[in-house]
Design a protein around this motif. Sequence first.
Motif, mmCIF file in Angstrom:
data_model
loop_
_atom_site.group_PDB
_atom_site.id
_atom_site.type_symbol
_atom_site.label_atom_id
_atom_site.label_comp_id
_atom_site.label_asym_id
_atom_site.label_seq_id
_atom_site.Cartn_x
_atom_site.Cartn_y
_atom_site.Cartn_z
ATOM 1 N N MET A 72 21.260 1.469 -15.827
ATOM 2 C CA MET A 72 22.557 2.076 -15.553
ATOM 3 C C MET A 72 23.605 1.662 -16.571
ATOM 4 N N LYS A 73 23.327 0.658 -17.343
ATOM 5 C CA LYS A 73 24.306 0.121 -18.285
ATOM 6 C C LYS A 73 24.285 0.951 -19.575
ATOM 7 N N LEU A 74 25.047 2.022 -19.541
ATOM 8 C CA LEU A 74 25.104 2.960 -20.652
ATOM 9 C C LEU A 74 26.550 3.141 -21.077
ATOM 10 N N PRO A 75 26.840 3.133 -22.369
ATOM 11 C CA PRO A 75 28.222 3.297 -22.826
ATOM 12 C C PRO A 75 28.678 4.747 -22.714
ATOM 13 N N ARG A 76 29.983 4.939 -22.780
ATOM 14 C CA ARG A 76 30.554 6.278 -22.792
ATOM 15 C C ARG A 76 30.338 6.906 -24.169
ATOM 16 N N ASP A 77 30.086 8.202 -24.190
ATOM 17 C CA ASP A 77 30.066 8.940 -25.445
ATOM 18 C C ASP A 77 31.494 9.324 -25.823
ATOM 19 N N THR A 78 31.728 9.580 -27.077
ATOM 20 C CA THR A 78 33.048 10.018 -27.516
ATOM 21 C C THR A 78 33.303 11.440 -27.037
ATOM 22 N N ARG A 79 34.564 11.857 -27.077
ATOM 23 C CA ARG A 79 34.905 13.237 -26.729
ATOM 24 C C ARG A 79 34.129 14.214 -27.615
ATOM 25 N N THR A 80 34.061 13.891 -28.904
ATOM 26 C CA THR A 80 33.389 14.776 -29.850
ATOM 27 C C THR A 80 31.911 14.904 -29.538
ATOM 28 N N ALA A 81 31.259 13.780 -29.301
ATOM 29 C CA ALA A 81 29.828 13.810 -29.016
ATOM 30 C C ALA A 81 29.554 14.592 -27.730
ATOM 31 N N LEU A 82 30.356 14.329 -26.698
ATOM 32 C CA LEU A 82 30.145 15.023 -25.431
ATOM 33 C C LEU A 82 30.350 16.529 -25.599
ATOM 34 N N THR A 83 31.387 16.912 -26.315
ATOM 35 C CA THR A 83 31.634 18.338 -26.558
ATOM 36 C C THR A 83 30.446 18.984 -27.259
ATOM 37 N N ASP A 84 29.918 18.330 -28.268
ATOM 38 C CA ASP A 84 28.804 18.910 -29.017
ATOM 39 C C ASP A 84 27.534 18.995 -28.175
ATOM 40 N N TYR A 85 27.329 18.030 -27.287
ATOM 41 C CA TYR A 85 26.198 18.123 -26.357
ATOM 42 C C TYR A 85 26.360 19.344 -25.441
ATOM 43 N N ILE A 86 27.579 19.538 -24.928
ATOM 44 C CA ILE A 86 27.849 20.675 -24.042
ATOM 45 C C ILE A 86 27.597 21.987 -24.775
ATOM 46 N N LEU A 87 28.104 22.090 -25.992
ATOM 47 C CA LEU A 87 27.921 23.317 -26.764
ATOM 48 C C LEU A 87 26.445 23.557 -27.090
ATOM 49 N N ALA A 88 25.706 22.491 -27.320
ATOM 50 C CA ALA A 88 24.273 22.635 -27.586
ATOM 51 C C ALA A 88 23.551 23.162 -26.349
ATOM 52 N N ASP A 89 23.929 22.656 -25.169
ATOM 53 C CA ASP A 89 23.339 23.169 -23.932
ATOM 54 C C ASP A 89 23.671 24.654 -23.742
ATOM 55 N N LEU A 90 24.890 25.024 -24.075
ATOM 56 C CA LEU A 90 25.283 26.433 -23.943
ATOM 57 C C LEU A 90 24.519 27.306 -24.938
ATOM 58 N N ASP A 91 24.235 26.785 -26.121
ATOM 59 C CA ASP A 91 23.403 27.528 -27.067
ATOM 60 C C ASP A 91 22.010 27.768 -26.476
ATOM 61 N N LYS A 92 21.454 26.763 -25.823
ATOM 62 C CA LYS A 92 20.148 26.929 -25.180
ATOM 63 C C LYS A 92 20.232 27.920 -24.022
ATOM 64 N N ALA A 93 21.337 27.875 -23.308
ATOM 65 C CA ALA A 93 21.527 28.832 -22.221
ATOM 66 C C ALA A 93 21.583 30.252 -22.772
ATOM 67 N N ILE A 94 22.354 30.448 -23.838
ATOM 68 C CA ILE A 94 22.480 31.774 -24.451
ATOM 69 C C ILE A 94 21.119 32.264 -24.957
ATOM 70 N N GLU A 95 20.338 31.374 -25.523
ATOM 71 C CA GLU A 95 19.027 31.742 -26.050
ATOM 72 C C GLU A 95 18.100 32.247 -24.950
ATOM 73 N N ASN A 96 18.189 31.670 -23.760
ATOM 74 C CA ASN A 96 17.209 31.952 -22.712
ATOM 75 C C ASN A 96 17.664 32.931 -21.639
ATOM 76 N N LEU A 97 18.959 33.022 -21.399
ATOM 77 C CA LEU A 97 19.444 33.878 -20.325
ATOM 78 C C LEU A 97 19.216 35.357 -20.619
ATOM 79 N N ASN A 98 19.168 36.142 -19.562
ATOM 80 C CA ASN A 98 19.032 37.591 -19.710
ATOM 81 C C ASN A 98 20.280 38.180 -20.355
#
Length: 619
Positions: free
Chosen positions: A176-202
């Motif tokens: 459970m001992k995990l550091p916080r990611d930066t705002r930038t890193a978190l944003t880029d992770y979110i956008l990467a997930d959305l890219d995967k969503a766009i790739e797969n969704l109908n």
Amino acid sequence: MKKIYLLISSILSLGLTSCFDLEQEPQGELSTVGAFKTTGEITMYLNMFYEGSIPYSGSSSKVSNTVIKSQPVGMSNSGIAFGDAQSDNLCSSTVDTRLMGQTTLSGATVLNDYKPIRNLNFLLQNIENCEDKGSAYEQCLGEAYYFRAAFYYHLLVNYGGVTWTEQLLDPDAGQMKLPRDTRTALTDYILADLDKAIENLNEQSTNSTMRVHKDVARALKSEVALFAATWEKYHFQKQTPFYDHALENRDAKIADWLDQSIKAAKDVIDRGVWQIYNTGKTNEDYRDMFIDVDLSDNQEVLWWKRYEPSFNIGHSVTKYIAAGGGQIGVSASLVDDYLNLDGTVFTSADKQAVITAPDYKYGDELKNRDPRLAQTVCLPGQSMGSGSVYTYPPLGRSDYNLNTTGYSILKYLETNSTNPNIWSDDGQSMAPAIQVRYADVLLNYAEALAEQNGVANAAAIQDALAPLRSRVGMSGVDFDKEYNQDADYPFRDLDKYIQAVRRERRVEKALENCRLTDILRWAAADVLIKGKTPIGAVYGTDLQENCKDSEGKPLKEGENIWLTGNEGDALRYLIPFNNTSYPNGWQFNEDRDYLLPIRQDMVSPTGLTGGLWEQNPGW
């Protein structure tokens, strides 16, 4: 079928109550044996994320069963009609703690978004167990990525950079001992997930499935990227503590996010499938969309939630605003931001001329304005349904019919309903919860273009916003004509392109639960909130003579009505709450309140993260 019900039951018991997320000690492991063998099972599992388990409209209560995009935590009034109550658009009868700078560390809440995130991680780690790969499988995969991105975006809005994890945390406290990611890193992770969503969704051309699809994910990507770019730009400009201090090449990163926002929005626009709802009824179409119980044939709406009281899925909006009350009111700040009908700015001089005229009657300042105003705020003479007509706001009352500002909500009031119980009973309203509409995409696109280069993109911005103006019979955007340089206008120092798109966004999206998020990302509390006392309509002779309390007695200042200035002043305005203890207005703390506090047991050296998480600034 029984197997998936048992699986969901186990996930809910572990994942939504005592899961091992970043807020709980681990309790045990989930079995992956036999999970997600078919797309039918996976779809049923995903259904819980459509049924209120992500941020949604309606008081954080599962009764609403409404999926909605990210919204700030802690709204004293939320739901379909009251989502802007924690902003300068709507004013409740009680002081908003965040705007008043009264949020406390002891009131910090559990980061509940990690619970469904863990459930989604469980799905994503086991989804390859599915034996029927194909388009249905890809849709399920896309939905999982979309919802995980939505939860993390909600965390980003409220808390900034938090820990991104795609793993099920091992039942070992050390994990459970995990550091916080930066705002930038978190944003880029979110956008990467959305890219995967766009790739797969109908790819869909209607909203008939009521499930997310490629264009819904593109719309959210345009929003997230715009949020990140504007947050970083304006918080850095104003040197608040909330920009990403570790970010190198800031300008390049902001430019990249703006490019991503523009591309995602343009991908939706270029499909040519969605369009602004416009039947030519300039004084009706805008409002009608928000009270049409069946939006399945509306090409502006990409994703929405239907209500059906007969199945115990309803809300109570009409009951609370049917008499013009709801213990809330629209602010003068919002009312004054609507343009005149001829496309000019409604200046402070214009307002003074109207309300000081010898023949002034309540509501005159709402006339001859952008028609969206009269479809959002009640005008005297408008039908309220069930045979009633609006005359004056219910001021000074002690029940839920109280209006706080003199400006009553019309948007969402179901005057089209034939249900006789809708005006008096709870859970009878059917006004739909619109999750994403084409207007959102156009507004994101226009703002990102203005932020990128307003001068170079002026024509494209005008083209994007033209359908919104056309719907209500307004002329297109004229940046010079609309440039508000009034000394008391909060955005007078912005360039004319950014000012224009911000005003258009406020007007088009009024009472749709995005105003606070906009204020936060623009770092605009210094000009919109801090030191401001929210006010409503002028308390002129017309209101004084015609508004009584619940017992029909004259209103009394200091007892059931509060006013600006002093007795004898020529002009006095309604104040939505007893402000005697708040003589200096809202006291939003600009060094603290842009983000919410993290619970102490998360950040202390002996806490769950072993001190690896830092508290948000100012707390």
